[in-house]
Write a protein that holds these residues in place. Structure first.
Motif, short mmCIF file in Angstrom:
data_model
loop_
_atom_site.label_atom_id
_atom_site.label_comp_id
_atom_site.label_asym_id
_atom_site.label_seq_id
_atom_site.Cartn_x
_atom_site.Cartn_y
_atom_site.Cartn_z
N ARG A 2 15.94 1.94 -24.04
CA ARG A 2 16.13 1.43 -25.40
C ARG A 2 17.21 2.18 -26.17
NH1 ARG A 2 10.49 2.51 -28.67
NH2 ARG A 2 10.16 4.71 -28.20
N GLY A 3 18.02 2.95 -25.42
CA GLY A 3 19.21 3.55 -26.01
C GLY A 3 19.00 4.82 -26.78
N ARG A 4 17.80 5.38 -26.74
CA ARG A 4 17.53 6.63 -27.46
C ARG A 4 17.83 7.79 -26.52
NH1 ARG A 4 11.85 5.81 -30.58
NH2 ARG A 4 12.35 7.96 -31.15
N LEU A 5 19.09 8.07 -26.38
CA LEU A 5 19.57 9.00 -25.35
C LEU A 5 19.18 10.44 -25.63
CD1 LEU A 5 23.14 7.50 -24.73
CD2 LEU A 5 20.94 6.79 -23.79
N LYS A 6 19.18 10.83 -26.89
CA LYS A 6 18.80 12.19 -27.25
C LYS A 6 17.34 12.46 -26.89
CE LYS A 6 18.83 15.39 -31.19
NZ LYS A 6 19.05 15.49 -32.67
N GLU A 7 16.45 11.52 -27.25
CA GLU A 7 15.02 11.65 -26.93
C GLU A 7 14.80 11.65 -25.42
OE1 GLU A 7 16.31 9.68 -29.15
OE2 GLU A 7 15.28 10.02 -31.07
N SER A 8 15.55 10.78 -24.72
CA SER A 8 15.44 10.71 -23.27
C SER A 8 15.83 12.04 -22.63
CB SER A 8 16.33 9.59 -22.72
OG SER A 8 16.20 9.48 -21.34
N LEU A 9 16.91 12.62 -23.11
CA LEU A 9 17.39 13.90 -22.58
C LEU A 9 16.37 15.02 -22.81
CD1 LEU A 9 19.92 14.77 -21.06
CD2 LEU A 9 20.95 15.41 -23.23
N ASN A 10 15.68 14.97 -23.94
CA ASN A 10 14.63 15.97 -24.23
C ASN A 10 13.51 15.87 -23.20
OD1 ASN A 10 15.88 17.07 -26.46
ND2 ASN A 10 14.86 15.71 -27.93
N TYR A 11 13.07 14.65 -22.92
CA TYR A 11 12.02 14.44 -21.91
C TYR A 11 12.50 14.90 -20.53
CZ TYR A 11 8.83 11.65 -24.85
OH TYR A 11 7.94 11.22 -25.81
N VAL A 12 13.74 14.57 -20.20
CA VAL A 12 14.32 14.96 -18.90
C VAL A 12 14.30 16.48 -18.73
CG1 VAL A 12 16.56 15.19 -17.72
CG2 VAL A 12 15.75 12.94 -18.37
N ASN A 13 14.74 17.18 -19.75
CA ASN A 13 14.79 18.65 -19.67
C ASN A 13 13.41 19.28 -19.52
OD1 ASN A 13 17.59 18.79 -19.79
ND2 ASN A 13 17.63 18.82 -22.02
N LEU A 52 18.56 10.77 -13.23
CA LEU A 52 18.44 10.18 -14.56
C LEU A 52 19.30 10.94 -15.57
CD1 LEU A 52 17.27 8.16 -16.54
CD2 LEU A 52 15.21 9.56 -16.71
N LYS A 53 19.32 12.27 -15.44
CA LYS A 53 20.13 13.08 -16.36
C LYS A 53 21.62 12.73 -16.20
CE LYS A 53 20.57 17.79 -18.13
NZ LYS A 53 20.06 19.17 -18.07
N SER A 54 22.04 12.52 -14.96
CA SER A 54 23.42 12.12 -14.69
C SER A 54 23.73 10.78 -15.35
CB SER A 54 23.65 12.03 -13.19
OG SER A 54 24.95 11.59 -12.90
N LEU A 55 22.79 9.84 -15.23
CA LEU A 55 22.95 8.52 -15.84
C LEU A 55 23.05 8.63 -17.37
CD1 LEU A 55 22.97 5.40 -15.60
CD2 LEU A 55 20.48 5.47 -15.71
N LEU A 56 22.25 9.52 -17.95
CA LEU A 56 22.27 9.71 -19.40
C LEU A 56 23.64 10.20 -19.88
CD1 LEU A 56 18.76 11.32 -20.00
CD2 LEU A 56 19.54 9.12 -20.88
N PHE A 57 24.22 11.10 -19.12
CA PHE A 57 25.55 11.60 -19.48
C PHE A 57 26.60 10.49 -19.34
CE2 PHE A 57 23.93 16.07 -18.65
CZ PHE A 57 24.03 16.45 -19.98
N ILE A 58 26.40 9.60 -18.36
CA ILE A 58 27.29 8.45 -18.23
C ILE A 58 27.16 7.56 -19.47
CG2 ILE A 58 27.65 6.26 -16.99
CD1 ILE A 58 26.94 7.75 -14.39
N THR A 116 32.31 14.08 -17.16
CA THR A 116 32.49 15.33 -16.41
C THR A 116 31.14 15.95 -16.08
OG1 THR A 116 34.54 15.68 -17.62
CG2 THR A 116 33.69 17.55 -16.39
N LYS A 117 30.23 15.97 -17.07
CA LYS A 117 28.88 16.51 -16.86
C LYS A 117 28.13 15.68 -15.84
CE LYS A 117 28.22 18.65 -21.42
NZ LYS A 117 27.42 18.64 -22.66
N SER A 118 28.28 14.37 -15.95
CA SER A 118 27.62 13.46 -15.01
C SER A 118 28.08 13.72 -13.58
CB SER A 118 27.90 12.01 -15.39
OG SER A 118 27.46 11.14 -14.38
#
Length: 548
Positions: free
Chosen positions: A64-75, A96-102, A108-110
């Motif tokens: 749903r495009g909430r990338l910041k929240e998704s990254l928090n869960y990933v970490n 998934l973390k790589s996809l989030l950076f994409i 570069t991070k991805s």
């Protein structure tokens, strides 16, 4: 014994929660899916379950495009996986973390994560699940190259993933990668190959009775038909997709199909109906809190207004999309919208924030976001060209051409060529480099399907004929341009079509005043200040003996 039965029930309940949460996720009931996934880790103290629960929540937020929240869960999930040495789980989370950076445009991070995944895949025990994780790692590498426009490498990694999944028995994952491969061929403009693969996907989805995949594939097939300009066929496929999505109650899928139906009505010139469908899609995306999707809808509405010459409305929607991308912290989205806002400023003679452009240019380089970088270089080239700094503009167009060639993006190559040619024509008509570029442009016109790009290519050829005073050839060229503009309802180009028609008529000694007057009137309505200035200059030096 009682404890064992209780544990068995708990495991079954967790599996049920996970299954139900995944169904909710597919049909766009994101809040319900998050609730089920959170419940999983409330019930179980097992690190694996906690990690899986956090990973699933991250997937929902990404959808749903909430990338910041998704990254928090990933970490959080990654922290557990690393602590408990859950290698397979760690690789899955990192994909998934790589996809989030994409998604964030931080390529570069991805790439670094993807390369780390590939190096560590050999350490994973070779059971069926692990094979699928390896395939997912390859798929992420493919997605990275796909997003930067390097389609050759994208196909390389996607086919490596497909090779593993072919014998795994996991038809759903196989289908996903096959669909991604078709998508690459689609963006390469190889529609016949894309259709062939999409129909193969459709056969598999029908066999395994995967309704979600069927709806998605009808949507993709519609996309190909759309680009083949078979609008009625595309419309039927989008409606077919919508029908399935409605039966499943999949609001996310419904919004996607409705949005694409809007695109068809836009291309058919029914702008009122198109906007109605876009707004309906936007309403659904807001309802399910798919902010990423809503931002895309807003920018597509903006682009519709842009091409129709309603630049004030376009700017309004681009700014709304920009605010959403800023809230989502999507660097990729922010940069893309800023490029279009700059384009509108150039057309309307508004002040350009060149420092801001240079700032996002540097960000694009650091993130290796080549598509956006080329767009920025092109816009900067347009800016300096408009300022009369032709050498500076030419340098930027040549740089954009070099990058476009390296990522093999036909449309961007064509746009860069167009910029180079318009600079060279200002400098020296007999320049050999210019003549060679004109020959290339004639070849490109046969390959390009994008109407806006095709228009600019023909415009370059037209300038050549006008400069050489070959008015018969110029007349043939303007007919092709008119066909593109009127067929695709590109109202933004109506003033320039009329303007060029008047130039040809003047050169042939025919009546030209009527077309020129219409061009001036439309330019004033659209607010095309620099274009009006150009017409005024021409009137002074070429048409000064006519009373306007």
């Amino acid at each position: 014994m009682r404890k064992s039965k209780f544990e068995d029930k708990k495991i079954l309940y967790i599996k049920a929660l996970k299954g139900r949460g995944e169904v909710y996720m597919l049909v766009g009931e994101f809040e319900k899916s998050i609730k089920d996934f959170k419940k999983m880790r409330e019930i179980s103290q097992r690190p694996l379950i906690k990690s899986q629960s956090l990973y699933k929540c991250a997937q929902v937020e990404e959808m749903r495009g909430r990338l910041k929240e998704s990254l928090n869960y990933v970490n959080k999930a990654l922290k557990i996986a690393e602590k408990e040495n859950l290698l397979s789980e760690k690789v899955k989370i990192l994909t998934l973390k790589s996809l989030l950076f994409i998604r964030k445009g931080e390529f570069t991070k991805s790439k670094k994560i993807s390369e780390y995944i590939i190096k560590n895949l050999k350490k994973i025990k070779k059971n069926i699940g692990s094979y699928e994780i390896i395939a997912e790692g390859y798929k992420i590498m493919g997605t990275y190259f796909y997003r930067i426009g390097d389609y050759k490498n994208a196909l390389h990694w996607y086919y490596k993933s497909l090779k593993i999944l072919k014998n795994s028995g996991n038809k759903v994952s196989f289908l996903n990668v096959l669909n991604a491969i078709a998508g690459v061929y689609f963006y390469k403009g190889k529609y016949k190959k894309a259709l062939e693969i999409y129909y193969e996907c459709l056969r598999i989805a029908t066999k395994i009775q995967n309704k979600y995949a069927l709806a998605f594939l009808y949507n993709n097939l519609g996309g190909v038909k759309l680009h083949q300009e078979k609008y009625n066929e595309a419309l039927k496929l989008f409606y077919k997709s919508l029908e399935i999505e409605k039966k499943m109650g999949n609001k996310r899928g419904m919004s996607r199909a409705i949005h694409n139906i809007g695109i068809i009505y836009n291309l058919k010139g029914n702008y009122g109906k198109a906007i109605k469908y876009f707004e309906s899609a936007g309403f659904l995306k807001k309802e399910i809190k798919d902010l990423w999707g809503y931002a895309i809808v807003l920018t597509n509405i903006a682009y519709l207004y842009y091409l129709s010459g309603a630049l004030k409305k376009a700017l309004k929607y681009y700014k709304r999309g920009l605010r959403l991308y800023e809230n989502l912290n999507s660097i990729d989205g922010i940069m893309e919208v800023l490029v279009f806002i700059t384009k509108i400023s150039l057309l309307t003679g508004k002040k350009i924030d060149i420092e801001k452009l240079e700032e996002i240019e540097e960000i694009s380089k650091k993130m290796q976001n080549w598509n956006t970088l080329v767009q920025i270089l092109l816009v900067k080239g347009d800016y300096f060209f408009q300022q009369g700094k032709i050498n500076k503009a030419l340098k930027l167009y040549k740089e954009s051409f070099k990058i476009s060639t390296s990522i093999n993006s036909t449309v961007l190559i064509a746009q860069s060529k167009s910029g180079i040619v318009k600079c060279l024509i200002k400098m020296d008509i007999k320049n050999k480099e210019y003549i060679n570029h004109i020959k290339d442009i004639r070849t490109m016109c046969k390959k390009i399907n994008n109407p806006e790009t095709l228009y600019y290519l023909y415009e370059c050829e037209l300038h050549y004929y006008l400069k050489m005073q070959k008015y018969d050839k110029a007349e043939k060229c303007i007919l092709k341009m008119k066909n593109i503009v009127y067929k695709n309802r590109l109202k933004l180009f109506y003033p320039s079509i009329l303007y060029f028609s008047s130039l040809i008529a003047f050169g042939k000694g025919k009546e030209f005043k009527k077309d020129l007057t219409k061009a001036i009137k439309l330019s004033k309505i659209m607010g095309l200040v620099p274009f009006l200035r150009e017409i005024e200059n021409l009137k002074k030096y070429s048409f000064n003996y006519f009373n306007f």
